[in-house]
Design an enzyme around this catalytic site. Structure first.
Site, PDB file in Angstrom:
ATOM      1  N   ASP A 261       0.680  -0.991   0.003  1.00  0.00           N
ATOM      2  CA  ASP A 261       0.074   0.010   0.067  1.00  0.00           C
ATOM      3  C   ASP A 261       0.882   1.233  -0.035  1.00  0.00           C
ATOM      4  OD1 ASP A 261      -1.812   2.016   0.467  1.00  0.00           O
ATOM      5  OD2 ASP A 261      -2.993   0.964   1.922  1.00  0.00           O
TER       6      ASP A 261
ATOM      7  N   ARG B  43      -0.093   4.504  -0.483  1.00  0.00           N
ATOM      8  CA  ARG B  43      -0.808   5.523  -0.144  1.00  0.00           C
ATOM      9  C   ARG B  43       0.091   6.304   0.849  1.00  0.00           C
ATOM     10  NH1 ARG B  43      -6.613   3.467   0.212  1.00  0.00           N
ATOM     11  NH2 ARG B  43      -5.519   1.739   1.426  1.00  0.00           N
TER      12      ARG B  43
END
Length: 213
Positions: free
Chosen positions: A140, A142
Site C-alpha cells: 500500500d 498511499r
C-alpha cells in the site's frame, strides 16, 4: 500494517477554489457538496475535499478518506468495494455533516495501469498485495500527508474517521490530526470481491466481519 511515528504537522496547504456541486448517484440518491481545491499540497495531485451539511459544527466532524478508483467509482466494478463505499460515505455525510476527501491515489497509490496489471496477476492466483509486490510496488503506497494538509487548511484538526483501515488512523494521528473515534464502513461483499476483502482483513488488519469462506 506500517507503523508510523509522530512527525511535525505538514506544511500548510491553502484553499484555492470552493464551489457547490449537486450530486446524483445511479440509484437516484442526491446530495449537495461544497467542493474545495487546494494550493501547495505536498504531492502536487488534484485532490478534492467535499463538505456536506453546511458550516462546520463544533467538535469532531465525520470524515472519510476515499482513494480514487476509476473501475469501482465510475464503472461499477465488483472486483473491489470502492464504489459502494463512496456511495455509502456520501449518504452518511449528507445526513450527519462532515467531509469526504477524494484522493487521487488509484490502486492504493500505484496508478491505474499498474492496478490493472495487478488484476491480471490476481487472475493467475496472487492476492492483491502479492500482485503489487510482484510488480515492484509496496503493498500500500498511499501517503496521507496531503489529506492532513487539506483538513488543516479548512480548520479541521479533530475528526471521527469513517474507515475500516487502521493505517489511515495511524498516519493521520502522526500528521497532527486527532482521530477521536472510528466509524466502520459497511461490508460490501460480492462473489467477485470476496478474496480481495479477505486479503485486506488478513494481510493489513482491515476491520471486516466476513463470513467463513
Amino acid at each position: 500494517m506500517t507503523n508510523h511515528i509522530a512527525m511535525p504537522a505538514p506544511p500548510r496547504g491553502e484553499v484555492r477554489t470552493e464551489v457547490e456541486i449537486p450530486l446524483r448517484f445511479a440509484d437516484g440518491f442526491e446530495a449537495v457538496a461544497r467542493v474545495s481545491t487546494f494550493h501547495d499540497l505536498v504531492d502536487g495531485a488534484d485532490h478534492l475535499l467535499l463538505t456536506f451539511g453546511g458550516p462546520a459544527t463544533p467538535g469532531a466532524p465525520l470524515v472519510r478518506l476515499h482513494s480514487e478508483c476509476l473501475t469501482g467509482d465510475v464503472f461499477g466494478s465488483q472486483r473491489c468495494d470502492c464504489g459502494p463505499q463512496l456511495r455509502e460515505a456520501v449518504e452518511l455525510l449528507a445526513e450527519a455533516g462532515g467531509a469526504l476527501l477524494y484522493l487521487r491515489q488509484e490502486g492504493r497509490g500505484i496508478g491505474l495501469y499498474a492496478k490493472l496489471d495487478a488484476y491480471a496477476l490476481q487472475d493467475r492466483g496472487m492476492d492483491t498485495y502479492e500482485a503489487n509486490a510482484a510488480l515492484g510496488h509496496g503493498e500500500d503506497e498511499r501517503d496521507y500527508t496531503a489529506a492532513a494538509q487539506m483538513l488543516h487548511a479548512v480548520g479541521i484538526r479533530r475528526i471521527r474517521l469513517l474507515t475500516n483501515n487502521p493505517d489511515k488512523v495511524a498516519q493521520l494521528e502522526s500528521l497532527g490530526v486527532t482521530v477521536e473515534d472510528t466509524v466502520p464502513t459497511g461490508v460490501h461483499l460480492t462473489p467477485a470481491n470476496a478474496r480481495y476483502l479477505r486479503a485486506k482483513r488478513d494481510r493489513t488488519g482491515h476491520l471486516l466481519d466476513l463470513p467463513a469462506a
